[in-house]
Write an enzyme that holds these catalytic residues in place. Structure first.
Site, PDB file in Angstrom:
ATOM      1  N   LYS A 184     106.577 -16.114  19.801  1.00 20.21           N
ATOM      2  CA  LYS A 184     107.623 -16.148  20.834  1.00 20.21           C
ATOM      3  C   LYS A 184     107.514 -17.394  21.724  1.00 20.21           C
ATOM      4  CE  LYS A 184     109.641 -12.264  19.701  1.00 20.21           C
ATOM      5  NZ  LYS A 184     109.069 -12.009  18.382  1.00 20.21           N
TER       6      LYS A 184
HETATM    7  C1  LIG Z   1     114.161  -8.539  18.751  1.00 20.04           C
HETATM    8  C2  LIG Z   1     112.770  -8.012  18.868  1.00 20.04           C
HETATM    9  N1  LIG Z   1     112.586  -6.831  19.489  1.00 20.04           N
HETATM   10  C3  LIG Z   1     111.361  -6.315  19.632  1.00 20.04           C
HETATM   11  C4  LIG Z   1     110.244  -6.955  19.135  1.00 20.04           C
HETATM   12  C5  LIG Z   1     108.923  -6.309  19.266  1.00 20.04           C
HETATM   13  O1  LIG Z   1     108.043  -7.129  19.995  1.00 20.04           O
HETATM   14  P1  LIG Z   1     106.489  -6.881  19.954  1.00 20.04           P
HETATM   15  O2  LIG Z   1     105.953  -7.494  18.709  1.00 20.04           O
HETATM   16  O3  LIG Z   1     105.993  -7.598  21.200  1.00 20.04           O
HETATM   17  O4  LIG Z   1     106.243  -5.420  20.020  1.00 20.04           O
HETATM   18  C6  LIG Z   1     110.387  -8.178  18.480  1.00 20.04           C
HETATM   19  C7  LIG Z   1     109.221  -8.854  17.930  1.00 20.04           C
HETATM   20  O5  LIG Z   1     109.233  -9.649  17.045  1.00 20.04           O
HETATM   21  C8  LIG Z   1     111.686  -8.725  18.337  1.00 20.04           C
HETATM   22  O6  LIG Z   1     111.894  -9.889  17.715  1.00 20.04           O
END
Ligand SMILES: Cc1ncc(COP(=O)(O)O)c(C=O)c1O
Length: 380
Positions: A184
């Site tokens: 990210k």
């Molecule tokens: C659009 C979206 N929502 C939620 C998430 C979930 O994030 P995390 O990996 O921090 O749980 C991601 C992670 O890649 C994402 O791209």
């Protein structure tokens, strides 16, 4: 695989190393003062009253669904063209995700007209996802939500630092959820943040993040509390001080890195327009205000995506797909909406390819990728 140009790369240096060393030397590793400093800096940056750091954005989305009151029998409208966590968060509560379509070729975010069509007497919430850091149509979606008394949760995993009408994404709805996963725009390895202006939500989120306990180990260490009560069914969704220290440094770098991402995105647009005009580059309208997390392009209708990606791989350039639509996954076959109602998602889900994008990329790297695309599209 040794890529000449990888899909993403993180901006880590001696500053991150030093910040982690400081935490290790302090010997206080679980959620404490560094986490509080990160939360204060983050809430100021996005302009939200409350910010709570959590284990990851999936945990943030789950807590958002819990405190906004989703429960078995309820429905929440979500895009299908998103990471599976957006819909999973709804299902953790027993509610059902109902999929809505995206706007179209030039905007891959959820369509408010499709949301409107999906609303029933059981709908309680809308989860939007700011694809690639580009804003959903928040004014129209909020209007719809007000009309139907629905909560709005923003999956802002891609959108840290994006603006819309001068207001940061993640602060438009009732709750915003950010990801600090390793690919990210700002990263702590695993990590996330949940923001809200609602005092009641914030209090409940604090409890639910740590087992429903009324005091933290940190409070007891500081001599502020001897014991605790457990006042609800909570979780362990706490972040730790090592990650919070990384987050503070990364937040400081974010504005400059997002600016570089926007510049590279524009460079891509110009290069692709010149070298391969048959490629569609979505989101022209919001190019200047996005965190530019992803560089999505659409292959011409009928192009064979797997062979295209194979050719890019042979040229040592990494590409990806964002996303295989959720309603096509085995675990979702029996959940949600009828795919025939999602024509844009199906079309774009089959043609999208994500190109490399990270702040350390050079303009020349962008031209190399554009030339590789031109080569990959030549019929054999
Ligand atoms: C659009 C979206 N929502 C939620 C998430 C979930 O994030 P995390 O990996 O921090 O749980 C991601 C992670 O890649 C994402 O791209």
């Amino acid at each position: 695989m040794e890529w000449k140009i990888p899909l993403s790369d993180i901006d880590f240096g001696p500053e991150e190393q030093m910040a982690v060393d400081e935490v290790l030397q302090s010997k206080w590793l679980t959620m404490g003062s560094v986490t509080q400093e990160l939360e204060t800096a983050f809430s100021a940056y996005v302009g939200a009253k409350h910010a709570l750091a959590v284990t990851n954005a999936t945990a943030a989305l789950h807590l958002a669904c819990v405190v906004t009151g989703l429960k078995p029998g309820d429905e929440a409208i979500v895009p299908s063209l998103t990471f599976v966590a957006t819909a999973n968060a709804v299902r953790y509560t027993g509610a059902v995700p109902i999929f809505a379509d995206i706007i179209g070729e030039n905007d891959l975010t959820i369509s408010y007209k499709s949301i409107e069509r999906a609303i029933t007497g059981r709908t309680r919430a809308i989860l939007v996802m700011h694809y690639g850091g580009y804003p959903c149509d928040m004014p129209s979606i909020l209007e719809l939500a007000r009309e139907h008394k629905l909560k709005v949760i923003e999956d802002a995993a891609h959108a840290v630092g994006s603006d819309l009408d001068g207001r940061k994404l993640g602060t438009w709805g009732d709750i915003g959820c950010f990801s600090f996963f390793s690919n990210k725009n700002m990263t702590t390895g695993e990590g996330g943040m949940i923001v809200t202006d609602n005092d009641d939500y914030s209090q409940r989120l604090q409890l639910l993040r740590s087992h429903g306990m009324t005091s933290l180990t940190w409070d007891r260490h500081k001599g502020h509390a001897w014991s605790y009560d457990v006042v609800g069914l909570g979780y362990n969704y706490r972040i730790d001080e090592i990650r919070a220290a990384l987050g503070k440094i990364q937040l400081g770098k974010l504005a400059a890195n997002n600016e570089r991402r926007r510049h590279l995105t524009q460079t891509y647009r110009d290069a692709l327009q010149e070298l391969v005009p048959q490629i569609t580059v979505p989101f022209a309208r919001h190019a200047g205000i996005s965190a530019a997390h992803l560089m999505p392009v659409l292959l011409p209708p009928g192009a064979e995506r797997t062979s295209f990606m194979e050719s890019m791989k042979a040229q040592m350039i990494q590409t990806s797909i964002h996303y295989p639509p959720i309603h096509t996954f085995s675990a979702y076959k029996a959940v949600g909406d009828n795919p025939s109602l999602l024509p844009n998602t199906e079309d774009i889900g089959a043609r999208e390819v994500t190109l490399p994008l990270y702040p350390a990329m050079s303009d020349e790297d962008v031209f190399t990728v554009a030339q590789a695309i031109a080569h990959a599209l030549i019929p054999v």
